[in-house]
Design an enzyme around this catalytic site. Structure first.
Site, PDB file in Angstrom:
ATOM      1  N   GLU A 138       0.845  -1.189   0.000  1.00 37.44           N
ATOM      2  CA  GLU A 138       0.000   0.000   0.000  1.00 37.44           C
ATOM      3  C   GLU A 138       0.885   1.246   0.000  1.00 37.44           C
ATOM      4  OE1 GLU A 138      -3.998   1.683   2.182  1.00 37.44           O
ATOM      5  OE2 GLU A 138      -2.406   0.933   3.443  1.00 37.44           O
ATOM      6  N   GLY A 271       3.120   2.476  10.677  1.00 35.33           N
ATOM      7  CA  GLY A 271       2.929   1.853  11.988  1.00 35.33           C
ATOM      8  C   GLY A 271       2.544   0.400  11.812  1.00 35.33           C
ATOM      9  N   MET A 273       0.222  -2.415   8.687  1.00 35.91           N
ATOM     10  CA  MET A 273      -0.447  -2.539   7.386  1.00 35.91           C
ATOM     11  C   MET A 273      -1.400  -3.711   7.430  1.00 35.91           C
ATOM     12  SD  MET A 273      -1.059  -1.675   4.387  1.00 35.91           S
ATOM     13  CE  MET A 273      -2.192  -2.569   3.333  1.00 35.91           C
ATOM     14  N   GLU A 274      -2.640  -3.459   6.972  1.00 42.32           N
ATOM     15  CA  GLU A 274      -3.767  -4.374   7.181  1.00 42.32           C
ATOM     16  C   GLU A 274      -3.878  -5.500   6.169  1.00 42.32           C
ATOM     17  OE1 GLU A 274      -5.541  -0.868   4.700  1.00 42.32           O
ATOM     18  OE2 GLU A 274      -4.059  -1.085   6.281  1.00 42.32           O
ATOM     19  N   ASN A 275      -2.782  -5.960   5.554  1.00 44.49           N
ATOM     20  CA  ASN A 275      -2.876  -7.035   4.560  1.00 44.49           C
ATOM     21  C   ASN A 275      -3.867  -8.107   5.023  1.00 44.49           C
ATOM     22  OD1 ASN A 275      -0.371  -5.884   3.361  1.00 44.49           O
ATOM     23  ND2 ASN A 275       0.551  -6.750   5.195  1.00 44.49           N
ATOM     24  N   HIS A 307      -7.240  -0.956  15.028  1.00 48.46           N
ATOM     25  CA  HIS A 307      -7.315  -0.215  13.762  1.00 48.46           C
ATOM     26  C   HIS A 307      -7.119  -1.163  12.580  1.00 48.46           C
ATOM     27  CE1 HIS A 307      -6.410   3.478  11.216  1.00 48.46           C
ATOM     28  NE2 HIS A 307      -5.876   2.521  10.481  1.00 48.46           N
ATOM     29  N   GLU A 308      -6.062  -1.993  12.651  1.00 48.24           N
ATOM     30  CA  GLU A 308      -5.767  -2.887  11.519  1.00 48.24           C
ATOM     31  C   GLU A 308      -6.842  -3.959  11.348  1.00 48.24           C
ATOM     32  OE1 GLU A 308      -3.521  -1.787   9.582  1.00 48.24           O
ATOM     33  OE2 GLU A 308      -2.892  -0.330  11.081  1.00 48.24           O
ATOM     34  N   HIS A 311      -9.886  -2.831   9.498  1.00 47.07           N
ATOM     35  CA  HIS A 311      -9.684  -2.847   8.043  1.00 47.07           C
ATOM     36  C   HIS A 311     -10.058  -4.189   7.411  1.00 47.07           C
ATOM     37  CE1 HIS A 311      -7.935   1.006   7.211  1.00 47.07           C
ATOM     38  NE2 HIS A 311      -6.880   0.841   7.979  1.00 47.07           N
ATOM     39  N   GLU A 330      -9.244   4.767   6.187  1.00 41.51           N
ATOM     40  CA  GLU A 330      -8.438   5.183   7.328  1.00 41.51           C
ATOM     41  C   GLU A 330      -9.215   5.945   8.393  1.00 41.51           C
ATOM     42  OE1 GLU A 330      -5.917   3.707   7.698  1.00 41.51           O
ATOM     43  OE2 GLU A 330      -5.166   3.179   5.715  1.00 41.51           O
TER      44      GLU A 330
END
Length: 874
Positions: A138, A271, A273-275, A307-308, A311, A330
């Site tokens: 991303e 910080g 990443m929501e893969n 947060h992740e 997503h 986001e």
């Protein structure tokens, strides 16, 4: 072929449906080879296929297209990679017919060291330095790993196979389907993924330990980290399992993959990443060490994990159609991470802390060089700069404002229907508004368009004239300039108590309301008849009160009649108005005096940050008064410092643990001798015994700042000792704590040494920005250093968002028109499109500071006011 150059989006005549990707990373040579077979649908006959690729080598004979209907194989007559546009253009000698086919490409690439695409991260195992291979795609870097349609709307399924050394752990989005070992190598094939965007594909190869648990409905959850650190993953694992269960209920849709892996990566630009199914994190955002992590680290791990995982629904299952709608991902994930954290840890009072997110959003959006929440993106290189406080924090704040207006139940129900309607596909902002409008019967689209499609926000001025309340709205700009723009503002107000509460929509520039009609009784002379707008700070706007109303509110703050959120909001708005030269600094410091017995963590945290801002401005505007201001701030924080002391109390709250560290850091920063002496004494004990109870993690930042306050080129022992601790610890949180403290020295020569250290091989590239926090004495040194090192910084960081942090951290603290000009001239001769927006914003901040300095210099009453406040006995 030139027709495809310079286009914002890929042409639409071919659509990917399924990728079969094979990757073979060579961790020693830092290279990889691979192949991709893409099932595509040709939707209009063409002699071209255009897809994304960057920094890959693809030869002419390594490409073929097989037409499914007749199995005919067509080779391209021309293969060209346009690096500027990051596209691979394939020209075929005959027209490819409408229908299905398979595009096969062989390619090679480099495992780069820039933390994007397919890259290498380094770690130590048994004293030996090793490489791991990691992906970060991303916003638009999958194209650096394999040729693909690298746009969020081009969703497809992915079948991934890896050839890797047999002793390593190899992870991807899905569980392993098959593993074949052949001597020192193994081939790992993964189950095919559900439909998803390229930016969510993930691969990690390295040596790892893990801890594991399951959700109540059987989803396997693991936290992976470097060998020997597994225990530090337990807290994040607990949060993840509980959060997946919570979101399953909140979104009324189960998590859609059979497993969720979360992994700590030593070199990681963002910080986290929501893969899909394989979430990657910085170590500081995933690992928690009971003995050496502070309370603030624990809170960060909880909110980042939440947060992740948000997503996985909002972003992965339902994906924005294009980067213009990034805020949908986001802003929403930021808002809902607070919802989850509040549910798991109600004692943290996290919604009150959410105001810090709002303030950051208001701060950036108060610039003329801000941008709307929905910002037009034309080229991939523009995307990095919008991963900012507008997309995340303003986005989250307007969602909170809308939820507050519609009501929690209606909001949740409507969201669940939005998720169901757009699952496995893409959505735009309008789709979310449609679902909320349908569920609530309110004109959501009309109400919210003014908040997402135009930049900025209003300041609502309120005054009393003859028992009438007059409301006016105008755009708030930190420069004090007149802005344009009209908003539909959800006004909430309280009168004398939280029992008398009113709300209405302000839909015009101004409106007058009869007080008795609106509030049920007239405004009396007494101080108790206060009026507070924007109750609990639920709205994304500022409020300016006339003198009468402001005086009543100051009294209400002092007597603690107001909630913590409202006490926070009054201070925050007054500081912003003072900065914009619409309120005097005298009235701001008089208001601050009303907070001398404040106990709330969030309010005090903001009071500290307002004090730092004033301290910097005063040092430029009226240097003779600096010591009086320092004394005033020290007095202001004494009540809390005495209440909390240095020793953690048994059973004390998480918030008090965080507050103690912040209060002592502030007192050290303002040069409070007793604090500096005590900190240095405890630091010596810590040097002798790293496990001494005299220096628990919550106190370390304050102590390190105190040590650096007294460090100089000729008195280096404290600085050298901090570097020794830095070199000995393997805890990322401890390293960043030290880096963030080193700039607190007052000696420009030592600060230059610190700045050179942060660019040395001892500091990971991702962490260098923590060392840029220098005081006023270091501003000029930092600017000269940035100019000297600029070529190196650009080469090291490329165009990622970390490079923008160098610019904003070094440029923004200045406060003179001459310096703004100097900055402009330097970057005019060193142009870099990827930092254009950040540069304009940083220069604008310099102008705002310079105007504030001028305004303070013209304030006649400031000297008397601060001298009286500095020595007032509380």
């Amino acid at each position: 072929m030139d027709q495809f150059k310079g286009q914002p989006r890929l042409p639409k005549f071919a659509v990917p449906k399924r990728y079969d990707i094979k990757l073979n990373p060579d961790l020693a040579a830092c290279r990889f080879a691979g192949s991709v077979a893409v099932d595509i649908q040709i939707v209009s006959a063409t002699t071209f296929i255009v897809l994304n690729a960057a920094e890959l080598s693809v030869s002419n004979d390594a490409v073929s297209f097989t037409i499914r209907d007749n199995s005919k194989v067509v080779k391209p007559s021309r293969v060209e990679l346009f690096e500027d546009d990051e596209i691979l253009v394939l020209e075929f000698p005959e027209q490819l017919p409408v229908g299905f086919g398979v595009l096969a490409i062989l390619f090679e690439g480099t495992l780069n060291d820039r933390m994007k695409g397919f890259y290498r991260s380094t770690y130590e195992h048994n004293g030996e330095k090793k490489n791991m291979a990691v992906t970060q795609f991303e916003p638009a870097d999958a194209r650096r790993c394999f040729p693909c349609w690298d746009e969020p709307a081009c969703k497809a399924t992915f079948k991934i196979t890896l050839d890797v050394p047999s002793d390593l752990v190899a992870l991807s989005n899905m569980p392993v389907a098959e593993e074949k070992i052949d001597g020192n190598l193994k081939t790992v094939s993964y189950q095919e993924s559900p439909i998803m965007s390229t930016y969510l594909v993930a691969v990690v190869v390295g040596l790892f330990d893990y801890v594991e648990d399951h959700t109540t409905d059987g989803v396997k959850v693991r936290v992976y980290c470097q060998v020997g650190k597994a225990n530090q993953g337990k807290f994040a694992l607990h949060v993840a399992v509980k959060t997946l269960e919570l979101f399953k209920d909140y979104f009324a849709t189960p998590y859609s993959l059979p497993k969720l892996d979360m992994i700590a990566i030593p070199d990681f630009a963002a910080g986290a990443m929501e893969n899909y199914g394989l979430v990657t994190y910085r170590e500081t955002a995933l690992l928690y060490d009971d003995q050496h992590s502070a309370a603030s680290n624990k809170q960060r791990v909880a909110t980042v994990v939440a947060h992740e995982l948000a997503h996985q629904w909002f972003g992965n299952l339902v994906t924005m159609e294009w980067w213009t709608h990034l805020w949908l991902n986001e802003g929403f994930a930021t808002w809902v991470s607070y919802l989850a954290t509040d549910s798991l840890f109600p004692e943290w009072q996290i919604w009150s802390q959410f105001l810090q997110e709002s303030t950051e959003g208001l701060r950036l959006d108060g610039l003329a060089e801000s941008h709307p929440i929905e910002v037009e993106i034309n080229h991939a290189r523009e995307i990095d700069e919008i991963f900012d406080a507008i997309s995340y924090r303003k986005g989250a704040s307007v969602i909170r404002m809308l939820q507050s207006y519609l009501g929690a139940e209606v909001f949740q129900r409507s969201l669940a229907s939005y998720i169901k309607r757009h699952a496995c596909s893409n959505a735009r902002t309008e789709d979310l508004w449609a679902a909320l409008e349908e569920g609530s019967g309110e004109p959501v689209n009309k109400l919210m368009t003014s908040w997402t499609k135009q930049q900025g926000y209003p300041v609502v001025s309120v005054k009393v004239i003859d028992q009438k309340l007059e409301f006016n709205q105008s755009q708030f700009l930190s420069s004090g300039a007149q802005g344009e723009g009209d908003w539909i503002v959800p006004i909430t107000l309280c009168f004398g108590s939280y029992d008398v509460r009113k709300n209405f929509l302000l839909q015009t520039k101004s409106e007058t309301r009869d007080v008795k009609e609106l509030l049920g009784s007239p405004i009396a002379e007494g101080a108790k008849s206060w009026i507070k707008l924007n109750v609990e700070q639920a709205g994304f706007y500022r409020v300016k009160y006339d003198e009468l109303l402001a005086a009543k509110l100051r009294y209400a703050v002092e007597k603690q009649f107001l909630s913590a959120s409202d006490r926070y909001g009054i201070l925050d708005d007054t500081q912003a108005l003072s900065m914009a030269c619409q309120e005097s600094l005298t009235s701001l410091i008089n208001l601050m005096g009303a907070y001398r017995e404040e106990v709330d963590y969030t309010v005090l945290s903001n009071l500290i940050s307002v004090s730092y801002k004033i301290q910097r401005i005063v040092a430029d505007a009226v240097p003779d008064l600096v010591d009086y201001f320092k004394q005033f701030f020290i007095n202001l924080f004494q009540y809390s410092a005495e209440r909390l002391g240095w020793e953690p109390k048994s059973g004390e709250s998480h918030l008090d643990a965080m507050l103690r560290g912040e209060i002592l850091t502030a007192l050290a920063g303002f040069g409070h001798d007793l604090t500096l002496d005590e900190a240095n004494k405890r630091f010596q004990a810590f040097l002798e015994d790293r496990n001494t109870p005299l220096l628990p993690p919550d106190l370390r930042k304050a102590t390190y700042v105190a040590v650096m306050q007294r460090a100089s080129k000729s008195n280096r022992s404290g600085y050298e000792s901090l570097l020794k601790i830095y070199r000995e610890t393997d805890l990322s949180q401890e390293k960043t704590r030290i880096l963030g403290s080193l700039g607190a020295s007052h000696d420009p020569d030592l600060i230059l040494e610190v700045l050179n250290f942060v660019l040395s091989s001892e500091v990971r590239s991702q962490d260098a920005v923590f060392g840029l926090a220098v005081g006023r004495e270091g501003r000029d040194v930092a600017w000269a250093w940035l100019k000297e090192k600029w070529e190196y910084i650009v080469k090291t960081y490329g165009s990622g968002f970390l490079v923008t942090r160098f610019v904003s951290s070094v440029v923004s603290p200045f406060a003179s028109f001459e310096k703004a000009k100097e900055v402009e001239e330097f970057f005019a001769s060193h142009p870099m499109p990827a930092i254009a927006r950040t540069l304009k914003q940083s220069r604008e901040r310099v102008y705002i500071n310079a105007n504030w300095v001028k305004s303070v210099q013209n304030e006649k009453s400031i000297a008397d006011a601060i001298q009286e406040l500095a020595y007032r006995k509380y």
